[in-house]
Design a protein around this motif. Structure first.
Motif, PDB file in Angstrom:
ATOM      1  N   LYS A 224       0.829  -1.143   0.077  1.00 13.71           N
ATOM      2  CA  LYS A 224      -0.074  -0.080  -0.058  1.00 13.71           C
ATOM      3  C   LYS A 224       0.688   1.197  -0.104  1.00 13.71           C
ATOM      4  O   LYS A 224       0.565   2.391  -0.576  1.00 13.71           O
ATOM      5  CB  LYS A 224      -0.930   0.066   1.184  1.00 13.71           C
ATOM      6  N   ALA A 225       2.102   1.132   0.797  1.00 19.54           N
ATOM      7  CA  ALA A 225       2.920   2.421   0.746  1.00 19.54           C
ATOM      8  C   ALA A 225       3.346   2.660  -0.710  1.00 19.54           C
ATOM      9  O   ALA A 225       3.641   3.698  -1.022  1.00 19.54           O
ATOM     10  CB  ALA A 225       3.862   2.010   1.928  1.00 19.54           C
ATOM     11  N   ARG A 226       3.630   1.625  -1.522  1.00 20.83           N
ATOM     12  CA  ARG A 226       4.422   1.623  -2.665  1.00 20.83           C
ATOM     13  C   ARG A 226       3.285   2.516  -3.493  1.00 20.83           C
ATOM     14  O   ARG A 226       3.435   3.140  -4.611  1.00 20.83           O
ATOM     15  CB  ARG A 226       5.027   0.510  -3.349  1.00 20.83           C
ATOM     16  N   ALA A 227       2.080   1.638  -3.507  1.00 25.47           N
ATOM     17  CA  ALA A 227       0.839   2.350  -4.331  1.00 25.47           C
ATOM     18  C   ALA A 227       0.755   3.742  -3.856  1.00 25.47           C
ATOM     19  O   ALA A 227       0.510   4.799  -4.827  1.00 25.47           O
ATOM     20  CB  ALA A 227      -0.461   1.630  -3.964  1.00 25.47           C
ATOM     21  N   ARG A 228       0.683   4.330  -2.751  1.00 21.79           N
ATOM     22  CA  ARG A 228       0.553   5.527  -2.380  1.00 21.79           C
ATOM     23  C   ARG A 228       1.580   6.584  -2.722  1.00 21.79           C
ATOM     24  O   ARG A 228       1.435   7.655  -3.283  1.00 21.79           O
ATOM     25  CB  ARG A 228       0.414   5.797  -0.705  1.00 21.79           C
ATOM     26  N   GLN A 229       3.121   5.958  -3.027  1.00 18.11           N
ATOM     27  CA  GLN A 229       4.161   6.672  -3.376  1.00 18.11           C
ATOM     28  C   GLN A 229       3.846   6.685  -5.063  1.00 18.11           C
ATOM     29  O   GLN A 229       4.091   7.933  -5.578  1.00 18.11           O
ATOM     30  CB  GLN A 229       5.632   5.735  -3.121  1.00 18.11           C
ATOM     31  N   ARG A 230       3.218   5.647  -5.649  1.00 20.24           N
ATOM     32  CA  ARG A 230       3.111   6.113  -7.282  1.00 20.24           C
ATOM     33  C   ARG A 230       1.956   7.021  -7.420  1.00 20.24           C
ATOM     34  O   ARG A 230       2.143   7.715  -8.300  1.00 20.24           O
ATOM     35  CB  ARG A 230       2.691   4.678  -7.709  1.00 20.24           C
ATOM     36  N   ARG A 231       1.026   6.941  -6.698  1.00 19.97           N
ATOM     37  CA  ARG A 231       0.079   8.087  -6.519  1.00 19.97           C
ATOM     38  C   ARG A 231       0.431   9.454  -6.423  1.00 19.97           C
ATOM     39  O   ARG A 231       0.328  10.289  -7.372  1.00 19.97           O
ATOM     40  CB  ARG A 231      -1.156   7.553  -5.611  1.00 19.97           C
ATOM     41  N   PHE A 232       1.273   9.479  -5.322  1.00 20.67           N
ATOM     42  CA  PHE A 232       1.885  10.819  -5.042  1.00 20.67           C
ATOM     43  C   PHE A 232       2.651  11.407  -6.231  1.00 20.67           C
ATOM     44  O   PHE A 232       2.697  12.430  -6.816  1.00 20.67           O
ATOM     45  CB  PHE A 232       2.807  10.641  -4.093  1.00 20.67           C
ATOM     46  N   ILE A 233       3.518  10.332  -6.818  1.00 14.91           N
ATOM     47  CA  ILE A 233       4.483  10.803  -7.885  1.00 14.91           C
ATOM     48  C   ILE A 233       3.633  11.111  -9.254  1.00 14.91           C
ATOM     49  O   ILE A 233       3.974  12.238  -9.938  1.00 14.91           O
ATOM     50  CB  ILE A 233       5.326   9.681  -8.445  1.00 14.91           C
ATOM     51  N   ARG A 234       2.770  10.351  -9.429  1.00 16.52           N
ATOM     52  CA  ARG A 234       1.771  10.704 -10.550  1.00 16.52           C
ATOM     53  C   ARG A 234       0.920  12.141 -10.375  1.00 16.52           C
ATOM     54  O   ARG A 234       1.004  12.746 -11.570  1.00 16.52           O
ATOM     55  CB  ARG A 234       0.607   9.601 -10.761  1.00 16.52           C
TER      56      ARG A 234
END
Length: 145
Positions: free
Chosen positions: A107-117
């Motif tokens: 979930k943290a990786r998904a949150r980081q991808r969302r933040f970068i996007r």
């Protein structure tokens, strides 16, 4: 203190002399043992991690809880119907998959991808607005002449 120093010196001397007395067969055997260890170690670590994960799951399943919703129901991918604040529903399919016990940080990786996007989208919008402003300035300069 002298006894300790003498003990350490004798152990060090014995250790070094054991290598100096090795024959070629001994060196070959030593290289085989070290090489096999280096090749098999990652697989042994994965096997141990898998066994430990199963042991933790069994211990967690056996532990009784007085909660309305069992914690494993939230972790295991079963939809309980409880809204978790802060989790968006407009994620990609990859980001919506539940993390299995042992895949911590998904979930943290998904949150980081969302933040970068989101950050890239904001930057692109800013650059596009900047370009439009520059175009308007150029048009205004041409109209003044």
């Amino acid at each position: 203190m002298e006894n300790i120093q003498e003990f350490v010196d004798s152990r060090l001397r014995n250790f070094l002399s054991s290598f100096s007395r090795l024959k070629p067969e001994g060196w070959i055997r030593l290289v085989w043992i070290v090489g096999a260890y280096l090749l098999l170690r990652p697989y042994l670590m994965k096997l141990g991690a898998r066994a430990q994960e199963k042991q933790h799951e069994n211990a967690a399943d056996a532990a009784p809880t007085d909660a309305e919703v069992h914690p494993n129901d939230l972790r295991g991918g079963q939809k309980v119907g409880i809204a978790i604040p802060g989790v968006d529903s407009d994620d990609n399919e990859e980001e919506r998959t539940e993390a299995k016990p042992g895949q911590w940080g998904k979930k943290a990786r998904a949150r980081q991808r969302r933040f970068i996007r989101d950050t890239l989208e904001k930057e692109e919008k800013r650059l596009q607005d900047e370009q439009e402003q520059e175009d308007l300035r150029e048009i205004a300069d041409l109209l003044e002449d």
